[in-house]
Every structure is written in structure tokens, then in C-alpha cells.
Motif scaffolding. Structure first.
Motif, PDB file in Angstrom:
ATOM      1  N   GLU A 152       0.831  -1.207   0.000  1.00  0.00           N
ATOM      2  CA  GLU A 152       0.000   0.000   0.000  1.00  0.00           C
ATOM      3  C   GLU A 152       0.863   1.255   0.000  1.00  0.00           C
ATOM      4  OE1 GLU A 152      -3.998  -1.676   2.324  1.00  0.00           O
ATOM      5  OE2 GLU A 152      -2.363  -0.747   3.472  1.00  0.00           O
TER       6      GLU A 152
ATOM      7  N   ILE B 283       2.154   1.953  -3.449  1.00  0.00           N
ATOM      8  CA  ILE B 283       1.129   2.539  -4.313  1.00  0.00           C
ATOM      9  C   ILE B 283       0.984   4.030  -4.027  1.00  0.00           C
ATOM     10  CG2 ILE B 283      -1.352   2.552  -4.797  1.00  0.00           C
ATOM     11  CD1 ILE B 283      -1.278  -0.512  -4.405  1.00  0.00           C
TER      12      ILE B 283
ATOM     13  N   TYR C  24       0.527  -2.552  -7.246  1.00  0.00           N
ATOM     14  CA  TYR C  24      -0.802  -3.160  -7.272  1.00  0.00           C
ATOM     15  C   TYR C  24      -0.699  -4.679  -7.382  1.00  0.00           C
ATOM     16  CZ  TYR C  24      -2.354   1.612  -8.117  1.00  0.00           C
ATOM     17  OH  TYR C  24      -2.593   2.962  -8.005  1.00  0.00           O
ATOM     18  N   ASN C  25       0.250  -5.159  -8.195  1.00  0.00           N
ATOM     19  CA  ASN C  25       0.446  -6.600  -8.305  1.00  0.00           C
ATOM     20  C   ASN C  25       0.888  -7.194  -6.970  1.00  0.00           C
ATOM     21  OD1 ASN C  25       0.916  -9.142  -9.961  1.00  0.00           O
ATOM     22  ND2 ASN C  25       2.963  -8.794  -9.158  1.00  0.00           N
TER      23      ASN C  25
ATOM     24  N   TYR D 252      -6.907  -5.906  -7.500  1.00  0.00           N
ATOM     25  CA  TYR D 252      -5.610  -5.220  -7.600  1.00  0.00           C
ATOM     26  C   TYR D 252      -4.780  -5.740  -8.765  1.00  0.00           C
ATOM     27  CZ  TYR D 252      -6.394  -2.317  -3.589  1.00  0.00           C
ATOM     28  OH  TYR D 252      -6.897  -1.345  -2.753  1.00  0.00           O
TER      29      TYR D 252
ATOM     30  N   LYS E   9      -6.092  -3.751 -11.509  1.00  0.00           N
ATOM     31  CA  LYS E   9      -5.578  -2.382 -11.468  1.00  0.00           C
ATOM     32  C   LYS E   9      -4.148  -2.322 -12.009  1.00  0.00           C
ATOM     33  CE  LYS E   9      -8.432  -0.558  -7.690  1.00  0.00           C
ATOM     34  NZ  LYS E   9      -8.449   0.057  -6.338  1.00  0.00           N
ATOM     35  N   ALA E  10      -3.364  -3.340 -11.720  1.00  0.00           N
ATOM     36  CA  ALA E  10      -2.007  -3.386 -12.276  1.00  0.00           C
ATOM     37  C   ALA E  10      -2.065  -3.456 -13.795  1.00  0.00           C
ATOM     38  CB  ALA E  10      -1.256  -4.593 -11.716  1.00  0.00           C
TER      39      ALA E  10
ATOM     40  N   ARG F 182      -2.838  -0.265 -15.644  1.00  0.00           N
ATOM     41  CA  ARG F 182      -1.700   0.666 -15.750  1.00  0.00           C
ATOM     42  C   ARG F 182      -0.642   0.157 -16.706  1.00  0.00           C
ATOM     43  NH1 ARG F 182      -4.601   1.385 -11.624  1.00  0.00           N
ATOM     44  NH2 ARG F 182      -4.737   3.409 -10.559  1.00  0.00           N
TER      45      ARG F 182
END
Length: 591
Positions: free
Chosen positions: A231, A234, A244-245, A263, A266-267, A270
Motif C-alpha cells: 500500500e 502505491i 498493485y500486483n 488489484y 488495477k495493475a 496501468r
């Protein structure tokens, strides 16, 4: 002549101070006056090399060599120009010629080492970097040597060099990161954590340190710390995908799987081409039971582990009809993966394929040749002309395999009859039910510390009445036997079992003679399951995707029963569950 040398001196001054246009003008003027002025031609070639005018610099150096072939510097610089243009053989020849002219030419050794490194010729690169370092004592060269040792997986040697360099340059960021990395690769996790945390003191909130630290915490099973540092990474760099990974991995370790998938997504948002995140998302979905949602992402495994990539001559199979066709399936990853997925080779034959060839690991070939539907090859065998080729582990993707459609009939393969008879005779001389134990897998397997079971944790199983424990362990984990040999009654097979070297044929025959195998999540779980032998698998709190969640049975093996950790690292409680189940089963059989 004096005027020429004075002009060269002026040009070199311009050259060295970065006034390249002025230097080039003088070099060119000298050459217009005398095309055989090799010094001006050499310095002009060097200037052209600096400017990236590679073809022109090659031409200049070749002209110098025609005029004066015995200058090591010219051959070295020609090699640099060739290397930059991708003419690697010519570059190698040029560096070697420079070294013939000057066997102590440090820079030529360095450049030749860099060339070998770029070609993946790591042993040759190490030799050249060592030679260069012996001549120069350059920290740059010493670090280069360590980097190649690291890539060659000679981690302890790289570690020594990084430590020496850090003693001379305390606190150097890049060296500290490299040292921490090789510590992680050797699973020296506590020291790596200390080093990363020390670096954070001087580089607070540094994204790469936080990403690395969260990974190490996850490797150690420190779930809360892994989540927290992920966290923080990030927060430090919200547009970078790695944090995120890593947070997804930490949440998966906590079995918060829906959050983990979020997550991973989310990775990928990006960085769309992020193989490890796509693979992690796929295997998380598969762990939850949705195999069909994961097969495509599971293909990214070869982008993560490039060493597993291979091909076989022929077009790639992508699910086309195989009636009357020949397909070669090549094996990758570990032995357990081959034993698990080999069912799909037989399935293709049952679905009408003309010939199914399997390019197998040598260690498994003998066992797999017991499968009537397939033909087994090993590396080095003559190439067979095929209509299609495919990774064995990719077949279920094209068959759209789900939990409900896994081909689960066993046995998948058979041990040699004579060896099976031999071990049955040997075990018949022992009293009680014959229960095999296998506790350790390949120590190089990622997260092996989570799946392998310390042998001492299995000690209570020796108290079960009417049972003779039998070691089926081969290669790994044998060192644990000596400390416990007087503590329990664990029968060990003789030298014919080849425990120290390993032999899957012997292991299959011995396991096939047992009443039950109790095993960690290793290839022997798949070996026993594929033989149709009753097998109890001790599964980590975070299992491999193939064992799914919560279930005590397996859709892959009808004879398997799963015993699961409720707390990461706690095998003692699992052993107590196994012991209770043994007592119940064998006491009821005796009634």
C-alpha cells in the motif's frame, strides 16, 4: 610534419572538450591534404563513433587498418562500432585481434565480455570481465562481473562482490539494491528485510524499495507487513503497476481473493502487457474454481519463466480438428505439471488424433511410455514431422476444460510390472498397513517453504497402531532423516530405490505397492494420484490453484484426500488431523 602534429594537437583539444565540429573540420582538412594520414583518420572514426555515425566510423577504422594494421586501439574501436550496428561476429573478431596485438588490453577484454553477455554466452563473459578486472581493478568491471554471476544464478559469488564493493562505497543505492536482490534469490529474507529497511531510512518513501520489501514480506508469509508496504508503494507511485500486483499477491496470501483480483486488474489497467499480473489474476480465478476464466492468462507463464519456452517443428495447434493428424506436445515447468497434464495427451487421442507425440523430460519418459495412447520422445531424439505442435499445459485451454470436464479416470500410467512385483514382495515382509511419507519437494520451487513439510512435524504419525511408515522421499529432504532416525519407526528402502539420485520409475513402483501415501504438495502427489493410489495431500493455507479452496477431495484425482492448513506455516495441526484420520480408517478396516 611539425605543422601536421600541431594541427592534430589542436583538433584533439577540441575533441576532448566536446567541440566536435571544430575537431572534425581539422581532421577532414588533414585528410584532404593527405588521405594516408592514419592518425587523423583514426580520430575522425572515433568522433564518428561518438556521434553514432556507425557506418562511417566502421569505414574510417577499416581504412586505418589498411594503413596500419598493428594498432590494438583501432581494432577495439572497430569492434565497438560493429557491436553497435549488430554485426556481432565481426565485433568479436575485432576484439580478439586487439587482444592478439595486446594480450593485456583491459578495455578489449571488457568490450568482448559485454559482447558475450549480449549474446547470452555468460561463461565467456565472466572470463573476459575477470581478465579486465585483473588488469584494471575497476569497480565498474567488478560490478559487471557480479551482474553476470547473478544472471548465471551464481548468487553467492555475486553476493561476495557486491559486499566488497559496498565496503568501498557505503550506502551506494544501486549496489545495495543488487545485494538485497541476490539475498532474496538465496532466500536470505531476514537480512534482505534489514537492508531494505536501512535503505528506507535514507530514501524514505522510495517506490522500488517498498515494492521489493513487500515482495520479501510476502515470501516470508508476513501478510500484514506485505499488505502495508505494498500500500505504501502505491501511495509513492500510484501510476506504477508493480505495487498493485504485489498488493494483490499479499491479499491472495490472506485468502482475500476477490480483493486480490481487483488489484491485479488495477495493475493491468496501468500496464496492459504485464505478464506476472495477468498470470496472477488467472491463477486466482482458477484457485476459485473458474478454470475457463484462467486458461488464457495461464499462458503468460512462459513470459515469466523464459527458460520454460520451447517449440517443436510444425504449426502451433490452437484447437483445430485432429482427426488423422499428428501432434507433438512438449512438456514444460516441473515434473508434477507433466504428471498432472499428461491426461490431456491421452484425451486428444481419444478425441480422434492420429498420433500424439509427447516430448517429455528424460526423468519421466520411462513411466510415460506405459501410456498406450501416446508416443514418448526425449530431447535429442530425431525430429518427427508433425501437423501441429503445442505445449502440453496449453491443451486444456483449447479443450475449454472446466472443473466438470477434467478427464479424471485413473490410472493415467503404470509402473513397470517387474518393479511393482519386487516392491510388493519387499513390503509384504513388513507388518501392518504400508503408509508412505513424502515431505519435501524441489527446494528451488518458488514458495517451497510454504508447501514442503518438515519431517519432524510428521513424527506423531508413527504412533498410529497397525501402520508401518515407509519413506518414499528422493533427492530433497533426505538430510532430515538422520536427526530423527532413532525417534520413530520409519522404514527406508535400500539402495535399489535410488533415493539420493531419484528415479520416478522406482518411486512409481514403490508407491504403487503402498496402502496409502501421505505427501506434501510435490510431484509425488501427482504421481500417486495418477497411479490411482490412495493419497493424502498436505496443502498449504494458500494452495496451488489446482487444489482449489476448502475442498477435501480433488477433481483431478478420485483417490486423493486433502488436508489443509488453517494457519500459514502450521503443519503440526495438519498432522494431528491426518493422524486422527489414519486411526479412524485403519481401525475401521481392522474391524
Amino acid at each position: 610534419m611539425a605543422e601536421v602534429q600541431e594541427l592534430l594537437k589542436t583538433a584533439l583539444t577540441h575533441h576532448q572538450t566536446g567541440e566536435l565540429d571544430q575537431a572534425e573540420e581539422i581532421y577532414q582538412g588533414l585528410l584532404d591534404n593527405d588521405p594516408r594520414q592514419w592518425e587523423a583518420r583514426y580520430y575522425l572514426g572515433t568522433l564518428q563513433l561518438q556521434r553514432g555515425q556507425l557506418d562511417r566510423s566502421v569505414t574510417s577504422f577499416l581504412q586505418v587498418i589498411q594503413l596500419n594494421p598493428d594498432l590494438p586501439d583501432v581494432h577495439n574501436n572497430l569492434g565497438v562500432a560493429y557491436h553497435a550496428t549488430g554485426k556481432l561476429e565481426e565485433a568479436e573478431q575485432s576484439f580478439e585481434q586487439a587482444l592478439r596485438l595486446n594480450p593485456h588490453y583491459e578495455r578489449a577484454f571488457f568490450n568482448l565480455g559485454s559482447l558475450y553477455e549480449s549474446r547470452g554466452m555468460l561463461a565467456e563473459a565472466m572470463r573476459c570481465f575477470r581478465k579486465s578486472y585483473e588488469q584494471s581493478g575497476s569497480p565498474e568491471t567488478y560490478e559487471k562481473l557480479a551482474d553476470v554471476l547473478k544472471v548465471s544464478r551464481r548468487f553467492s559469488e555475486a553476493e561476495v562482490i557486491y559486499r566488497e564493493l559496498l565496503q568501498k562505497s557505503p550506502g551506494d543505492f544501486n549496489l545495495s539494491m543488487k545485494l538485497a536482490y541476490v539475498l532474496v534469490l538465496q532466500r536470505h529474507y531476514p537480512e534482505a528485510v534489514q537492508l531494505y529497511e536501512a535503505m528506507l531510512d535514507s530514501h524514505p518513501g522510495h517506490y522500488q524499495i517498498l515494492v521489493s520489501l513487500s515482495y520479501v514480506h510476502e515470501c516470508m508469509g508476513n501478510i500484514d507487513a506485505a499488505i502495508q508496504t505494498a500500500e505504501q508503494s502505491i501511495e509513492a507511485a500510484p501510476e506504477q503497476p508493480e505495487g498493485y500486483n504485489n498488493l494483490g499477491n499479499a491479499l491472495r496470501l490472506a485468502l482475500r481473493l476477490d480483493e486480490a483480483s481487483t488489484y491485479f486488474e488495477k495493475a493491468l489497467a496501468r500496464q496492459a502487457d504485464f505478464p506476472i499480473a495477468e498470470f496472477n489474476l488467472a491463477t486466482t480465478r482458477m484457485l476459485q474454481g473458474d478454470l475457463q476464466a484462467g486458461w488464457q492468462g495461464y499462458e503468460r507463464r512462459s513470459d515469466i519463466d523464459v527458460a520454460s519456452r520451447m517449440t517443436y517443428p510444425g504449426p502451433a495447434w490452437q484447437g483445430e480438428p485432429l482427426e488423422g493428424k499428428t501432434i507433438c506436445l512438449w512438456c514444460e515447468q516441473g515434473f508434477g505439471d507433466t504428471l498432472l497434464f499428461i491426461r490431456f495427451a491421452s484425451e486428444l487421442k481419444r478425441r480422434g488424433a492420429g498420433r500424439v507425440l509427447v516430448l517429455s523430460q528424460v526423468e519421466l519418459a520411462g513411466l510415460l511410455r506405459s501410456i498406450e495412447e501416446i508416443e514418448v520422445l526425449v530431447p535429442g531424439d530425431p525430429i518427427v514431422e508433425c501437423d501441429y505442435q503445442c505445449s502440453l499445459m496449453s491443451v486444456p485451454r483449447f479443450l475449454e476444460t472446466s472443473l466438470e470436464t477434467i478427464p479424471a479416470e485413473v490410472p493415467l500410467f503404470q509402473p513397470a510390472e517387474d518393479r511393482l512385483a519386487y516392491w510388493k514382495e519387499v513390503l509384504s515382509q513388513l507388518e501392518g498397513k504400508k503408509v508412505g511419507l513424502n515431505w519435501s519437494g524441489n527446494l528451488q520451487f518458488p514458495r517451497d517453504q510454504f508447501r514442503s513439510v518438515p519431517l519432524k512435524s510428521m513424527l506423531p504419525l508413527s504412533d498410529v497402531a497397525g501402520v508401518q511408515l515407509v519413506s518414499v522421499q528422493q533427492v530433497n529432504g533426505l538430510d532430515q532423516l538422520a536427526a530423527l532416525e532413532n525417534d520413530w519407526n520409519l522404514w527406508q528402502p535400500g539402495s535399489e530405490y535410488q533415493a539420493k539420485t531419484g528415479d520416478f520409475g522406482e518411486a512409481a513402483a514403490l508407491i504403487g505397492s503402498l496402502d496409502l501415501l501421505i505427501t506434501a504438495d510435490t510431484s509425488y502427489a501427482h504421481l500417486a494420484g495418477g497411479l490411482g493410489v490412495p493419497v493424502w495431500v498436505l496443502v498449504s493455507r494458500l494452495p496451488e490453484w489446482r487444489w482449489l479452496l476448502e475442498r477435501t477431495d480433488s477433481p483431478w484425482y478420485p483417490t486423493a484426500r486433502l488436508f489443509r492448513q488453517t494457519q500459514l506455516g502450521d503443519w503440526d495441526s495438519v498432522t494431528q488431523d491426518v493422524k486422527a484420520a489414519m486411526e479412524q480408517q485403519f481401525s475401521s478396516e481392522a474391524v
